[in-house]
Design a protein around this motif. Structure first.
Motif, PDB file in Angstrom:
ATOM      1  N   ILE A  21      24.816  -0.342  11.885  1.00  0.00           N
ATOM      2  CA  ILE A  21      23.431  -0.741  11.632  1.00  0.00           C
ATOM      3  C   ILE A  21      22.905   0.202  10.562  1.00  0.00           C
ATOM      4  N   PRO A  22      23.006  -0.218   9.293  1.00  0.00           N
ATOM      5  CA  PRO A  22      22.641   0.685   8.200  1.00  0.00           C
ATOM      6  C   PRO A  22      21.149   0.670   7.869  1.00  0.00           C
ATOM      7  N   PHE A  23      20.610   1.857   7.658  1.00  0.00           N
ATOM      8  CA  PHE A  23      19.247   2.017   7.154  1.00  0.00           C
ATOM      9  C   PHE A  23      19.319   2.476   5.702  1.00  0.00           C
ATOM     10  N   VAL A  24      18.556   1.811   4.847  1.00  0.00           N
ATOM     11  CA  VAL A  24      18.463   2.183   3.440  1.00  0.00           C
ATOM     12  C   VAL A  24      16.994   2.318   3.115  1.00  0.00           C
ATOM     13  N   ALA A  25      16.611   3.396   2.439  1.00  0.00           N
ATOM     14  CA  ALA A  25      15.201   3.505   2.067  1.00  0.00           C
ATOM     15  C   ALA A  25      15.068   4.085   0.670  1.00  0.00           C
ATOM     16  N   SER A  26      14.028   3.657   0.016  1.00  0.00           N
ATOM     17  CA  SER A  26      13.657   4.229  -1.278  1.00  0.00           C
ATOM     18  C   SER A  26      12.221   3.792  -1.549  1.00  0.00           C
ATOM     19  N   TYR A  27      11.737   4.082  -2.728  1.00  0.00           N
ATOM     20  CA  TYR A  27      10.449   3.538  -3.140  1.00  0.00           C
ATOM     21  C   TYR A  27      10.458   2.033  -2.859  1.00  0.00           C
ATOM     22  N   ALA A  28       9.448   1.549  -2.184  1.00  0.00           N
ATOM     23  CA  ALA A  28       9.404   0.137  -1.810  1.00  0.00           C
ATOM     24  C   ALA A  28       9.650  -0.770  -3.014  1.00  0.00           C
ATOM     25  N   THR A  29       9.061  -0.422  -4.127  1.00  0.00           N
ATOM     26  CA  THR A  29       9.167  -1.332  -5.275  1.00  0.00           C
ATOM     27  C   THR A  29      10.591  -1.391  -5.819  1.00  0.00           C
ATOM     28  N   PHE A  30      11.322  -0.280  -5.787  1.00  0.00           N
ATOM     29  CA  PHE A  30      12.681  -0.289  -6.339  1.00  0.00           C
ATOM     30  C   PHE A  30      13.689  -0.880  -5.344  1.00  0.00           C
ATOM     31  N   ILE A  31      13.535  -0.563  -4.066  1.00  0.00           N
ATOM     32  CA  ILE A  31      14.521  -1.014  -3.082  1.00  0.00           C
ATOM     33  C   ILE A  31      14.362  -2.510  -2.808  1.00  0.00           C
ATOM     34  N   VAL A  32      13.205  -3.075  -3.161  1.00  0.00           N
ATOM     35  CA  VAL A  32      13.010  -4.520  -2.973  1.00  0.00           C
ATOM     36  C   VAL A  32      13.157  -5.281  -4.289  1.00  0.00           C
ATOM     37  N   MET A  33      12.354  -4.897  -5.291  1.00  0.00           N
ATOM     38  CA  MET A  33      12.292  -5.726  -6.492  1.00  0.00           C
ATOM     39  C   MET A  33      13.575  -5.618  -7.324  1.00  0.00           C
ATOM     40  N   ARG A  34      14.164  -4.424  -7.353  1.00  0.00           N
ATOM     41  CA  ARG A  34      15.376  -4.274  -8.153  1.00  0.00           C
ATOM     42  C   ARG A  34      16.575  -4.949  -7.490  1.00  0.00           C
TER      43      ARG A  34
END
Lengths: 318, 277
Positions: free
Chosen positions: A77-90
């Protein structure tokens, strides 16, 4: 006497970090993926305590999301996080095809969300992430109101679903006020105040602003119901309809573009089930800029005063 | 070599099915599917550890098809390997079929590891799989089939960097080097050479093979099997449309299906080619 009291002023990302540490302790299959800004987005919850279950992948978000999908295929069950805009839009195509189409339990932390990330300016202010993700089948979107709820959202993402989950949280220290013993259930919402003049559907940081707006309006003999929409997808259709019937007008409030956000989701429910006059508080089809978080929330009309005005407008339209 | 003639015969059946499936579907990618038939034959009938009667066997080697558009070669191979009845092949691209235009895991076709079709993602999936298998102390390997044009996607190189960083010697990438993409040759559209040097510079063990020669392919698998502490890439030269002389290496057949009349002609050419092998 205020209806809700502030326990402490902390960023919601601390709740993410705390929750991640706790679920990793409980579930050996929880792993973390780092995209360079590990600590500031709360991934230290796993990286610092379980280094052998943490994979640093560098500044390469598209790979990070897709590697997470591959890890999920092996029971992780992997968790990935970053700036919301980069981890979603990119990574939107990776999220669509590799994660959502395969319906894999990848859990995404959208950190530093909203205009309240402040001085970094428009490039770093995620105001479109909910709109992008709402259209992806299988994706669950959680938008907790404070640090306490963010911690619970992490648990819910692991224990309540095998779907991909997006948890949206912020960087700025904000009031932590929700009751730690309250349930956090995907697909539900929480009534915080009860009034019959107008219902305020709020999410994320704007839940506290809605409560402040409630207090201001109360002084003027206007009584509002405040509903904390912490689960944006799936959304709590019965509670939305029920409160709409009682109040007969509504305001939506979020730190996100009006188009496609939580407010749009609420309006979709109202339009098909129980149409009432509704005003929408959010970013009005423009980009942000540098500034202090509260200054920006005021300038772009996403604070308590904007909610107060919107409530009055909605009531006039009844 | 008994095994060799069995593999040759199998690759013939797979190619024949690909032509029939695409003619029946009326659309699909013929060239790349035919070009990969020998590699798929060698994988599923020799190299991969797998069990068609138990597709979710934990220790099976995984095949990730990054270039989802050559789904017909995967479907035909899986059917002949025994994952499902070969009769189902003719449902390709039709409504309610388990054989989607690009592999769709949600449709429940046995043997499909992952839905794919958007280029540049398979190697990252394979990297995550290889990481997870190692972490679970599972000895299975991951094979990832990439296209050469696909290497123009930047995310492939993000994955290449990560796989070498984590020394994923349980990961084998096979590049289908047919030199052709929809707009023309890879050299004209966007040069990807020097390919061997690029992969080596990213920290991979690089091997080359003739991807349309069964003996060569098997030898290359033998050679790469015992290389440790590095991910491995096999750059396999293939001819798009291999087996049907009149369309070999013609990029116009990348994304096209034959008409029923053309298919009859192609099947004749295919049979002739194998008779004179």
């Amino acid at each position: 006497m205020a209806t809700y009291t502030i326990k402490q002023i902390v960023p919601t990302r601390l709740g993410f970090s705390k929750g991640l540490h706790a679920v990793a302790k409980q579930y050996p299959q929880v792993v973390g993926i780092g995209s360079d800004i590990t600590n500031s987005v709360g991934m230290d919850g796993i990286a610092a305590h379980f280094p052998d279950r943490f994979y640093s992948l560098g500044i390469a978000e598209q790979n990070a999301i897709t590697v997470a999908a591959g890890l999920a295929l092996t029971g992780k069950i992997p968790f990935v996080a970053s700036y919301a805009t980069f981890i979603v839009m990119r990574t939107l195509d990776q999220l669509r095809v590799s994660v959502c189409y395969n319906n894999l339990p990848v859990k995404i932390g959208g950190a530093h969300a909203g205009i309240s990330v402040g001085p970094d300016g428009a490039t770093h202010q995620a105001l479109e992430d909910i709109a992008a993700l709402r259209s992806l089948p299988n994706m669950i979107i959680l938008s907790p109101a404070d640090a306490t709820q963010t911690e619970k959202a992490v648990w819910a993402a692991v224990e309540q679903t095998n779907n991909p989950v997006y948890i949206r949280y912020g960087r700025e220290a904000m009031p932590d006020f929700t009751n730690e013993h309250e349930e956090f259930i995907i697909g539900k919402s929480k009534i915080l105040t009860e009034g019959k003049d107008c219902v305020i559907y709020a999410t994320g940081h704007l839940v506290w602003e809605a409560l402040e707006a409630y207090e201001i309006l109360k002084q003027q003999n206007i009584y509002c119901t405040v509903l904390n929409i912490y689960s944006i997808k799936p959304i709590d259709i019965p509670s939305i309809i029920q409160t709409a019937k009682i109040c007969q007008c509504a305001v939506t409030a979020e730190e996100h573009q009006i188009m496609g956000g939580m407010g749009s989701a609420v309006v979709e429910v109202l339009a098909t089930h129980y149409p009432i006059p509704t005003e929408m508080v959010g970013m009005n089809d423009c980009f942000g800029e540098s500034g202090q978080p509260l200054e920006l929330m005021r300038k772009y009309h996403m604070d308590r005063m904007a909610i107060v005005e919107a409530v009055k407008k909605a009531i006039q339209r009844k | 070599m008994e095994n060799f003639s069995f593999l040759l015969q199998t690759s013939y059946k797979i190619r024949k099915s690909i032509i029939e499936m695409l003619a029946e579907a009326g659309s699909g990618h013929l060239g790349g599917s035919l070009g990969l038939a020998d590699i798929f034959t060698c994988l599923y009938f020799s190299e991969l550890k797998h069990n068609p009667n138990n597709p979710s066997w934990e220790e099976r080697d995984r095949l990730i098809l990054s270039i989802g558009h050559v789904a017909p070669v995967l479907y035909a191979t899986l059917a002949y390997a025994g994952y499902f009845d070969t009769k189902e092949l003719l449902s390709l691209r039709k409504i309610n079929s388990r054989l989607q235009g690009h592999p769709g895991k949600d449709k429940g076709l046995p043997g499909i590891e992952i839905s794919s079709g958007s280029l540049g993602q398979g190697l990252s999936i394979a990297t995550g799989l290889a990481l997870g298998l190692k972490s679970n102390q599972n000895p299975a390997r991951v094979f990832c089939i990439c296209g050469d044009g696909e290497l123009q996607e930047g995310s492939i190189w993000e994955a290449a960097m990560a796989a070498a960083h984590y020394k994923l010697d349980n990961l084998i990438c096979i590049v289908d080097r047919n030199g052709v993409q929809i707009d023309g040759t890879t050299s004209e559209v966007m040069e990807i050479e020097p390919l061997t040097l690029k992969w080596a510079a990213f920290g991979w063990y690089v091997s080359t093979t003739n991807g349309n020669n069964i003996a060569d392919i098997l030898n290359t698998f033998d050679e790469t099997r015992n290389i440790l502490s590095k991910p491995k890439v096999i750059i396999a030269s293939t001819s798009m449309g291999k087996g049907v002389k009149s369309i070999e290496n013609d990029y116009r057949w990348h994304g096209k299906a034959p008409s029923k009349e053309q298919a009859l002609q192609f099947l004749k050419e295919l049979e002739h080619g194998y008779l004179h092998y």
